[in-house]
Design an enzyme around this catalytic site. Structure first.
Site, mmCIF file in Angstrom:
data_model
loop_
_atom_site.group_PDB
_atom_site.id
_atom_site.type_symbol
_atom_site.label_atom_id
_atom_site.label_comp_id
_atom_site.label_asym_id
_atom_site.label_seq_id
_atom_site.Cartn_x
_atom_site.Cartn_y
_atom_site.Cartn_z
ATOM 1 N N LEU A 108 0.739 -1.262 -0.352
ATOM 2 C CA LEU A 108 -0.426 -0.149 -0.426
ATOM 3 C C LEU A 108 0.993 1.044 -0.752
ATOM 4 O O LEU A 108 1.058 2.048 1.202
ATOM 5 C CB LEU A 108 -1.160 0.076 0.788
ATOM 6 N N PRO A 109 2.058 1.254 -0.934
ATOM 7 C CA PRO A 109 2.580 2.558 -1.183
ATOM 8 C C PRO A 109 1.586 3.682 -0.541
ATOM 9 O O PRO A 109 0.436 4.020 -1.956
ATOM 10 C CB PRO A 109 3.322 2.763 -2.289
ATOM 11 N N HIS A 110 1.869 4.664 -0.663
ATOM 12 C CA HIS A 110 1.257 5.585 -0.318
ATOM 13 C C HIS A 110 2.208 7.536 0.105
ATOM 14 O O HIS A 110 2.790 7.240 0.758
ATOM 15 C CB HIS A 110 -0.159 5.834 0.788
ATOM 16 N N ALA A 111 1.334 8.411 0.286
ATOM 17 C CA ALA A 111 1.680 9.584 0.674
ATOM 18 C C ALA A 111 0.768 11.039 1.007
ATOM 19 O O ALA A 111 0.255 10.706 0.147
ATOM 20 C CB ALA A 111 3.324 10.335 -1.046
#
Length: 160
Positions: free
Chosen positions: A75-78
């Site tokens: 779940l890559p997020h920014a």
């Protein structure tokens, strides 16, 4: 439609975050860095944010600890100042890749989530929403069994 089960609220929320063209079936990636770069470029085409800025934000988050949450899911997020509402891309990879996941298992299901820097807004719990949805019994299996992007989106969001 009568007779159809109700769509869980998490699934309905995800349907608003993931555009139909933001679902990728059979994506190829040479590794974690290449995947994040590809997803950042794709997101930049849909958003008023530079792809290099997106990638830098994703890499800063990964430096804090891998967003590979286990069981083949990442779940890559920014959080981004320039973003007004959550934006997501769902990808099922053609071949699993190493992602430094907490269980060290390779990743084949990836949901990129870009969030407004301001914690308020329409979807303040978007990350928790996607994480809950992916933990529901059978969802990961349905995503892995999806035959195309529309089926993949329906498996996560409850509708095409």
């Amino acid at each position: 439609m009568a007779g159809e089960p109700p769509v869980p609220s998490d699934a309905a929320s995800l349907g608003r975050i993931l555009a139909p063209d933001g679902v990728l079936h059979g994506l190829r990636a040479a590794g974690k860095a290449a995947l994040l770069g590809d997803l950042a470029r794709r997101a930049a085409r849909a958003l008023p944010i530079d792809g290099a800025e997106l990638l830098a934000a994703l890499l800063r988050r990964e430096d804090l600890g891998s967003t590979g949450v286990g069981d083949g899911v990442a779940l890559p997020h920014a959080r981004l100042e320039a973003l007004a509402r959550p934006f997501g891309i769902l990808a099922r990879l053609r071949e699993p890749i190493a992602f430094d996941a907490i269980d060290e298992a390779p990743v084949d299901l990836v949901c990129l989530l870009l969030l407004p820097a301001d914690a308020g807004g329409e979807h303040p719990n978007a990350l928790a929403c996607i994480a809950r949805r992916l933990r529901e019994p059978g969802i990961a299996a349905a995503l892995r069994g999806a035959r195309d992007a529309a089926t993949l989106r329906a498996a996560l969001c409850g509708r095409p």
